[in-house]
Design an enzyme around this catalytic site. Structure first.
Site, PDB file in Angstrom:
ATOM      1  N   GLY A   2       9.382 -81.117  49.010  1.00 16.89           N
ATOM      2  CA  GLY A   2       8.991 -82.177  49.944  1.00 16.89           C
ATOM      3  C   GLY A   2       7.737 -82.867  49.473  1.00 16.89           C
ATOM      4  O   GLY A   2       7.462 -82.911  48.265  1.00 16.89           O
ATOM      5  N   VAL A  19       2.344 -81.772  52.950  1.00 18.43           N
ATOM      6  CA  VAL A  19       2.863 -80.530  53.546  1.00 18.43           C
ATOM      7  C   VAL A  19       2.753 -79.379  52.526  1.00 18.43           C
ATOM      8  O   VAL A  19       2.507 -78.235  52.903  1.00 18.43           O
ATOM      9  CB  VAL A  19       4.315 -80.722  54.053  1.00 18.43           C
ATOM     10  N   GLU A  62       8.102 -78.094  44.824  1.00 18.28           N
ATOM     11  CA  GLU A  62       8.886 -79.169  44.184  1.00 18.28           C
ATOM     12  C   GLU A  62       8.536 -80.457  44.911  1.00 18.28           C
ATOM     13  O   GLU A  62       9.037 -80.720  46.003  1.00 18.28           O
ATOM     14  CB  GLU A  62      10.390 -78.855  44.305  1.00 18.28           C
ATOM     15  N   CYS A 121      13.716 -87.955  44.527  1.00 17.65           N
ATOM     16  CA  CYS A 121      12.384 -87.578  44.048  1.00 17.65           C
ATOM     17  C   CYS A 121      12.129 -88.055  42.635  1.00 17.65           C
ATOM     18  O   CYS A 121      10.998 -88.379  42.288  1.00 17.65           O
ATOM     19  CB  CYS A 121      12.218 -86.071  44.121  1.00 17.65           C
TER      20      CYS A 121
HETATM   21  P1  NAD Z   1      10.682 -83.786  55.034  1.00 14.62           P
HETATM   22  O1  NAD Z   1       9.932 -84.664  55.963  1.00 14.62           O
HETATM   23  O2  NAD Z   1      12.091 -83.431  55.312  1.00 14.62           O
HETATM   24  O3  NAD Z   1       9.790 -82.492  54.831  1.00 14.62           O
HETATM   25  C1  NAD Z   1      10.176 -81.433  53.976  1.00 14.62           C
HETATM   26  C2  NAD Z   1      10.202 -80.142  54.752  1.00 14.62           C
HETATM   27  O4  NAD Z   1       8.884 -79.828  55.170  1.00 14.62           O
HETATM   28  C3  NAD Z   1      11.065 -80.213  56.005  1.00 14.62           C
HETATM   29  O5  NAD Z   1      11.888 -79.066  56.074  1.00 14.62           O
HETATM   30  C4  NAD Z   1      10.046 -80.273  57.107  1.00 14.62           C
HETATM   31  O6  NAD Z   1      10.505 -79.717  58.315  1.00 14.62           O
HETATM   32  C5  NAD Z   1       8.915 -79.464  56.540  1.00 14.62           C
HETATM   33  N1  NAD Z   1       7.629 -79.778  57.162  1.00 14.62           N
HETATM   34  C6  NAD Z   1       7.219 -80.973  57.611  1.00 14.62           C
HETATM   35  N2  NAD Z   1       5.974 -80.870  58.131  1.00 14.62           N
HETATM   36  C7  NAD Z   1       5.614 -79.584  58.013  1.00 14.62           C
HETATM   37  C8  NAD Z   1       4.438 -78.852  58.346  1.00 14.62           C
HETATM   38  N3  NAD Z   1       3.394 -79.433  58.932  1.00 14.62           N
HETATM   39  N4  NAD Z   1       4.414 -77.531  58.059  1.00 14.62           N
HETATM   40  C9  NAD Z   1       5.456 -76.937  57.437  1.00 14.62           C
HETATM   41  N5  NAD Z   1       6.593 -77.577  57.095  1.00 14.62           N
HETATM   42  C10 NAD Z   1       6.671 -78.881  57.378  1.00 14.62           C
HETATM   43  O7  NAD Z   1      10.737 -84.423  53.591  1.00 14.62           O
HETATM   44  P2  NAD Z   1       9.633 -85.266  52.840  1.00 14.62           P
HETATM   45  O8  NAD Z   1       8.417 -84.449  52.637  1.00 14.62           O
HETATM   46  O9  NAD Z   1       9.525 -86.620  53.411  1.00 14.62           O
HETATM   47  O10 NAD Z   1      10.417 -85.382  51.462  1.00 14.62           O
HETATM   48  C11 NAD Z   1      10.196 -86.424  50.607  1.00 14.62           C
HETATM   49  C12 NAD Z   1       9.244 -86.003  49.505  1.00 14.62           C
HETATM   50  O11 NAD Z   1       9.791 -84.888  48.823  1.00 14.62           O
HETATM   51  C13 NAD Z   1       9.060 -87.062  48.473  1.00 14.62           C
HETATM   52  O12 NAD Z   1       7.730 -87.040  48.025  1.00 14.62           O
HETATM   53  C14 NAD Z   1       9.974 -86.621  47.362  1.00 14.62           C
HETATM   54  O13 NAD Z   1       9.631 -87.110  46.095  1.00 14.62           O
HETATM   55  C15 NAD Z   1       9.847 -85.145  47.442  1.00 14.62           C
HETATM   56  N6  NAD Z   1      11.016 -84.508  46.912  1.00 14.62           N
HETATM   57  C16 NAD Z   1      10.884 -83.718  45.820  1.00 14.62           C
HETATM   58  C17 NAD Z   1      12.006 -83.128  45.255  1.00 14.62           C
HETATM   59  C18 NAD Z   1      11.918 -82.261  44.058  1.00 14.62           C
HETATM   60  O14 NAD Z   1      12.893 -81.578  43.771  1.00 14.62           O
HETATM   61  N7  NAD Z   1      10.804 -82.224  43.341  1.00 14.62           N
HETATM   62  C19 NAD Z   1      13.250 -83.342  45.828  1.00 14.62           C
HETATM   63  C20 NAD Z   1      13.333 -84.138  46.949  1.00 14.62           C
HETATM   64  C21 NAD Z   1      12.215 -84.711  47.491  1.00 14.62           C
END
Ligand code: NAD
Length: 470
Positions: free
Chosen positions: A201, A205, A223, A257
């Site tokens: 994510g 976070v 990741e 991502c």
């Molecule tokens: P998201 O908002 O779904 O969050 C990811 C996870 O974190 C969710 O399960 C969410 O419930 C949890 N979360 C949110 N707030 C939290 C907190 N305060 N405490 C604990 N957990 C919490 O997804 P996102 O972060 O918007 O995802 C997009 C980002 O992820 C982009 O930056 C993208 O580049 C990155 N990403 C990376 C990869 C990789 O493989 N490297 C893949 C996909 C996305």
């Protein structure tokens, strides 16, 4: 299809979280997940789930992200099945103990490393590839012999609900669990003791996850994302470059991502490339991409609003239209974008591609190195010297020449970031590394005491021998 920020109603009550984790820990402690037969059976169960329930997952991905069934197959379901097959084929050899040589001073003795599962693993996944990014890590966790808990994203609620319903039907419920929810549920989970946390994510976070992991000294894999640049050199085939860029950028409406975030067009290539990008977009999605069955939607209104505000960061070369109640943003190319523009401040994570002109490769390399280390760097060049320079003079999670996003689909390439784009890696053998402890074992027979020379009293003679041996 309107997916608001409202979380799914199928949340797991936070009071249920401690007993769920306790059960997973007890299962691991019983040794149940260690035999290779158990691991294989779970991987086969996961595979069966993905094939038998394909329609359910495709429908959920359609609801959450407007994903076409073709895209659902290539980037999620088929991708994960491929990972499972590759793991099943290689598991035995990847788990094999490795013998290492023993120094003369300790001979005769044997030394080896073995793979030991870590215990109970927490997998927190995001919404953009909600099946792939929940199950690809799970494959590694299972293959390494762990029990595991998945917390899918609340922003892809249909997929989260499908995973929560189907995983217990196909996999060992005592060892693998799904907890649904958002921040309160994730927070409650992070208070529990896990033996590894695998988080995918955003980097804000990630910092919360890493701080929580400190309590139990839990290792983490992060990741993350970031702005993945693309370098385009003069003299390359711009039509092919544009098609590959449009494919990599506009898959999943740019919510990938490793999507190309912005282009650094060297010399006089910017304008010709912009024209080719416009042509490639029309070729792929038609005059009105809103009608294309192959083009996805933005996950929710918050992201939609964030993205449409970025459209003012430059001149719209092609695209730029949007419809809020459809969460639709047209594939868009922006020109005249300055380095200080809003679109250059953070990862775009949507269907907007800025093209920035730079005078030469030195300027492109400086531009990249002045910013956070990206998850991926792409370059379109025929020059070996440019490839060499980009390889050695920049740092990024991955590097690909001539084709964006597809390095992920090379099973034996570990996938992960560096610096702000993450830490740790997975896929195939790298997943075994991530979800195992490599235990070092020395085995020396008691039959003959060859160690006497090391025992006190040492004296002159023994010291001479020791100095010769070590
Ligand atoms: P998201 O908002 O779904 O969050 C990811 C996870 O974190 C969710 O399960 C969410 O419930 C949890 N979360 C949110 N707030 C939290 C907190 N305060 N405490 C604990 N957990 C919490 O997804 P996102 O972060 O918007 O995802 C997009 C980002 O992820 C982009 O930056 C993208 O580049 C990155 N990403 C990376 C990869 C990789 O493989 N490297 C893949 C996909 C996305």
């Amino acid at each position: 299809m309107v997916n608001t920020d409202a979380p799914s109603e199928q949340l797991t009550p936070t009071t249920e979280i401690p007993p769920i984790v306790a059960k997973l820990r007890a299962t691991f402690a019983s040794g149940h997940t260690k035999p290779i037969e158990w691991r294989r059976a779970q991987l086969r169960g996961l595979r069966r789930m993905l094939t038998e329930e394909r329609a359910v997952f495709e429908q959920a991905l359609k609801e959450d992200l407007g994903k076409s069934s073709a895209e659902a197959h290539t980037t999620e379901l088929g991708f994960v099945v491929g990972e499972i097959d590759h793991m099943l084929k290689n598991l035995k050899s990847w788990l094999r103990p490795r013998r290492v040589s023993v120094p003369m001073a300790l001979a005769p003795a044997k030394a080896r490393t073995i793979r030991e599962p870590l215990g109970t693993v927490l997998i927190i996944s995001p919404w953009n590839y909600p099946i792939n990014l929940s199950l690809a890590p799970l494959i590694g966790a299972i293959a390494a012999g762990n029990s595991a808990l998945i917390k899918p994203s609340e922003l892809s609620p249909a997929t989260s609900a499908a995973l929560a319903e189907l995983i217990p039907r196909y996999l060992d419920r005592d060892a693998i669990a799904v907890v649904e929810g958002g921040v309160p549920e994730s927070t409650a989970l992070l208070e529990e003791h896990f033996d590894h946390i695998f988080y995918t994510g955003n980097s804000t976070v990630a910092r919360i996850v890493m701080s929580a992991a400190v309590e139990h000294l839990t290792p983490v894999t992060l990741e993350l994302g970031g702005k993945s640049p693309v370098v385009v050199e003069p003299g390359v085939n711009l039509a092919t470059t544009a098609r590959r860029l449009a494919w990599g950028k506009f898959t999943n409406a740019g919510q990938t991502c490793v999507a190309p975030d912005y282009v650094l067009a060297i010399g006089d290539t910017a304008q010709a490339l912009q024209r080719e990008l416009a042509a490639a977009i029309t070729e792929m999605f038609g005059e009105d991409p809103a009608k294309s069955a192959d083009y996805g939607r933005i996950v929710n209104e918050r992201h939609f609003d964030r993205l449409t505000e970025l459209l003012d960061s430059g001149t719209v070369v092609t695209g730029g239209r949007y419809t809020r109640d459809q969460l639709y943003i047209e594939p868009t190319v922006l020109g005249d974008v300055g380095p200080e523009a809003a679109v250059m401040a953070e990862e775009i994570f949507g269907p907007i591609l800025p093209v920035i002109g730079v005078p030469d490769l030195d300027a492109a390399i400086s531009f990249i190195n002045e910013r956070d280390k990206p998850l991926a760097l792409y370059a379109f060049t025929e020059s070996d010297s440019t490839k060499r320079r980009l390889t050695t003079e920049t740092s990024s999670g991955g590097l690909a020449f001539g084709l964006p996003i597809a390095h992920l689909a090379v099973p034996d390439l570990p996938f992960g970031g560096v610096g702000e784009s993450g830490m740790g890696a997975y896929h195939a053998a790298a997943s075994i590394d991530t979800f195992s402890h490599t235990k070092s074992i020395l085995d020396k027979s008691l039959a003959m005491d060859t160690m006497r020379v090391a025992y006190a009293p040492i004296g002159e003679f023994k010291e001479k021998i020791l100095r010769k041996m070590l």
